[in-house]
Design a protein around this motif. Structure first.
Motif, PDB file in Angstrom:
ATOM      1  N   ARG A   4      15.242  45.144   4.299  1.00 53.33           N
ATOM      2  CA  ARG A   4      15.280  43.798   4.421  1.00 53.33           C
ATOM      3  C   ARG A   4      14.183  43.940   5.663  1.00 53.33           C
ATOM      4  NH1 ARG A   4      17.646  39.550   7.813  1.00 53.33           N
ATOM      5  NH2 ARG A   4      17.992  37.662   6.518  1.00 53.33           N
ATOM      6  N   ALA A   5      13.101  43.127   5.610  1.00 51.98           N
ATOM      7  CA  ALA A   5      11.884  43.200   6.570  1.00 51.98           C
ATOM      8  C   ALA A   5      11.012  42.173   6.271  1.00 51.98           C
ATOM      9  CB  ALA A   5      11.145  44.281   6.326  1.00 51.98           C
ATOM     10  N   LEU A   6      10.130  41.592   7.260  1.00 50.93           N
ATOM     11  CA  LEU A   6       9.058  40.511   7.096  1.00 50.93           C
ATOM     12  C   LEU A   6       7.979  41.215   6.216  1.00 50.93           C
ATOM     13  CD1 LEU A   6       8.744  39.145  10.703  1.00 50.93           C
ATOM     14  CD2 LEU A   6       9.768  38.187   8.860  1.00 50.93           C
ATOM     15  N   VAL A   7       7.235  40.255   5.501  1.00 49.45           N
ATOM     16  CA  VAL A   7       6.519  40.574   4.404  1.00 49.45           C
ATOM     17  C   VAL A   7       5.196  41.434   4.965  1.00 49.45           C
ATOM     18  CG1 VAL A   7       6.901  38.809   2.964  1.00 49.45           C
ATOM     19  CG2 VAL A   7       5.208  38.509   4.821  1.00 49.45           C
ATOM     20  N   ASP A   8       4.944  41.460   6.241  1.00 48.35           N
ATOM     21  CA  ASP A   8       3.993  42.036   7.202  1.00 48.35           C
ATOM     22  C   ASP A   8       4.334  43.358   7.574  1.00 48.35           C
ATOM     23  OD1 ASP A   8       5.067  40.876   9.059  1.00 48.35           O
ATOM     24  OD2 ASP A   8       3.337  40.117   9.886  1.00 48.35           O
ATOM     25  N   GLU A   9       5.512  43.652   7.216  1.00 50.43           N
ATOM     26  CA  GLU A   9       6.095  44.920   7.945  1.00 50.43           C
ATOM     27  C   GLU A   9       6.032  46.123   6.707  1.00 50.43           C
ATOM     28  OE1 GLU A   9       9.558  45.096  10.693  1.00 50.43           O
ATOM     29  OE2 GLU A   9       9.738  42.960   9.816  1.00 50.43           O
ATOM     30  N   LYS A  10       5.759  47.293   7.191  1.00 54.17           N
ATOM     31  CA  LYS A  10       5.557  48.393   6.129  1.00 54.17           C
ATOM     32  C   LYS A  10       7.154  48.766   6.095  1.00 54.17           C
ATOM     33  CE  LYS A  10       0.995  49.857   7.281  1.00 54.17           C
ATOM     34  NZ  LYS A  10       0.099  50.970   7.596  1.00 54.17           N
TER      35      LYS A  10
END
Length: 436
Positions: free
Chosen positions: A22-28
């Motif tokens: 689960r992460a923001l779209v700009d996180e790898k």
């Protein structure tokens, strides 16, 4: 006993891990497969069903190492939709699954829900038929534009329509007026991501299907929107920037060169042009298209190329905004393979004007070889040509340009530079980076 343990290890099923899930779209993220036999050919595959019910997929071909493991962050993909060591290749190289409609573009509409992506590993090197086979292992991940605690507020006042996103925390925050291009409608995903990075971002709708598309929007509409953002209690009134792409960036240029009301602290333009528009809606765009249809071209697939229109108009100085009137820092991001707008040429023209007026210190330009027009947030799939609705409700396919890998690199680097630019001009001290 050792022989028995070795046999048990080899018979254990493959284990696929994706971190974080689960992460923001700009996180790898990190993708690792374990418990394979050494030297095993496998295919890693990603699958997403869009809100339009279209399937998007990407895949890479790998060979497990001597330990029976594959790490996407360290190992080469030998084939697929991407090659080489590409940490996020399973996202940015996504493309419509075979049999999809022509001209699809992947865009998130409901930012209150995540993009769900299934990451799977298959035996052998596959290039098709993934949904007809059973994977060795699968993991479902969530990609969010909106971090926990971000508030989404509908704005309907002073005749202005849009959505304001407020970051979590006590505030107040610097503000960003966010404007998209000629596709029209209310586009929220970039604003919600900006709010996830501690900016109160106002996604402005300035024309759409129906009455707003038919009517011409005046400069006063955007001045009212700026005023709404400025006067919100959670916004620092003297720390507001403007962010536009394509037509939205042209609107921004009109605001910073012609308005006596709008005084932003900085401005970001992606795929920008500074032509004086006959109107800020599709009627104005259609006037230009009709007037300069003789320089419009099509490629071998009959996809329309509008790049020559801007180049033709730029030859007439009376058709260009006087960029010497700007008084705030300006960041221009453009792709050198933009087939819709000659943004890099417009950026060079702006530099010449500012240099002649002693204001070139206000301008920062970033240009990316082999990148196209639609420079989106990081790891967004590249769309070289997509469907587009004109003001006459006729549908065509526009060629945006760009090559997948360099375009993906441009999106990642461009977003980093944009956030740094906003940080420098709208914040006076370092703030924590948003995380899920």
């Amino acid at each position: 006993m050792k022989e028995r343990l070795s046999t048990m290890a080899q018979s254990a099923p493959p284990v696929l891990s994706v971190v974080p899930t689960r992460a923001l779209v700009d996180e790898k993220f990190k993708v690792v497969v374990e418990n394979l036999a050494p030297g095993s050919p496998v295919t890693l595959h990603s699958l997403h069903q869009s809100e339009d019910q279209d399937y998007w997929e990407a895949f890479g071909h790998y060979i497990s190492d001597h330990r029976g493991a594959v790490s996407v962050a360290e190992d080469l993909s030998f084939g697929g939709t991407y090659t080489g060591v590409e940490v996020m290749g399973l996202l940015w190289s996504m493309r419509p699954a075979p049999g999809s409609r022509e001209g699809n573009r992947l865009r998130k509409t409901n930012v209150c829900t995540p993009m769900l992506v299934s990451i799977s590993v298959y035996r052998g090197h596959l290039a098709e038929g993934f949904r007809d086979q059973s994977p060795l292992a699968s993991v479902l991940i969530e990609r969010w534009y909106m971090a926990p605690g971000v508030q989404r507020i509908d704005i309907r006042e002073k005749g202005v329509r849009g959505t304001l996103f407020i970051p979590p925390g006590p505030g107040p925050f610097p503000g960003v007026l966010d404007m998209w291009g000629g596709g029209g409608g209310l586009v929220e995903y970039r604003s919600s991501l900006l709010a996830s990075h501690s900016y109160a971002s106002f996604a402005l709708e300035y024309f759409t299907d129906g009455e707003m598309r038919k009517a011409e929007v005046e400069l006063s509409y955007f001045e009212a929107a700026f005023d709404i953002l400025k006067n919100h209690p959670q916004v620092i009134p003297d720390r507001i920037g403007i962010f536009g792409i394509c037509l939205g960036s042209s609107v921004a240029m009109h605001m910073v060169t012609r308005s006596t009301i709008v005084k932003p602290l900085c401005c970001v333009g992606v795929s920008s042009f500074h032509i004086i528009l006959p109107g800020f809606g599709m009627r104005g765009i259609n006037e230009l298209l009709n007037k300069y249809s003789n320089v419009m071209r099509v490629d071998e697939n009959n996809h329309q190329i509008w790049r020559g229109i801007g180049l033709q108009i730029m030859k007439d100085p009376s058709k260009k905004l006087n960029m010497g009137n700007i008084s705030c820092p300006l960041l221009l991001v453009s792709g050198l393979d933009d087939q819709n707008c000659a943004a890099s040429k417009f950026a060079e023209d702006i530099y010449q004007t500012l240099n002649a007026t002693g204001k070139d210190h206000l301008l920062t330009t970033v240009q990316y070889p082999d990148a196209g027009h639609l420079i989106e947030p990081p790891f967004s799939p590249h769309s070289r040509a997509t469907a587009f609705m004109t003001g006459t409700n006729s549908k065509l396919i526009l060629l945006w340009g760009g090559q997948t890998k360099p375009h993906a690199d441009a999106q990642e680097d461009g977003w980093r530079r944009i956030l740094a630019f906003l940080q420098h001009h709208l914040y006076s001290s370092t703030i924590p980076k948003a995380r899920m």
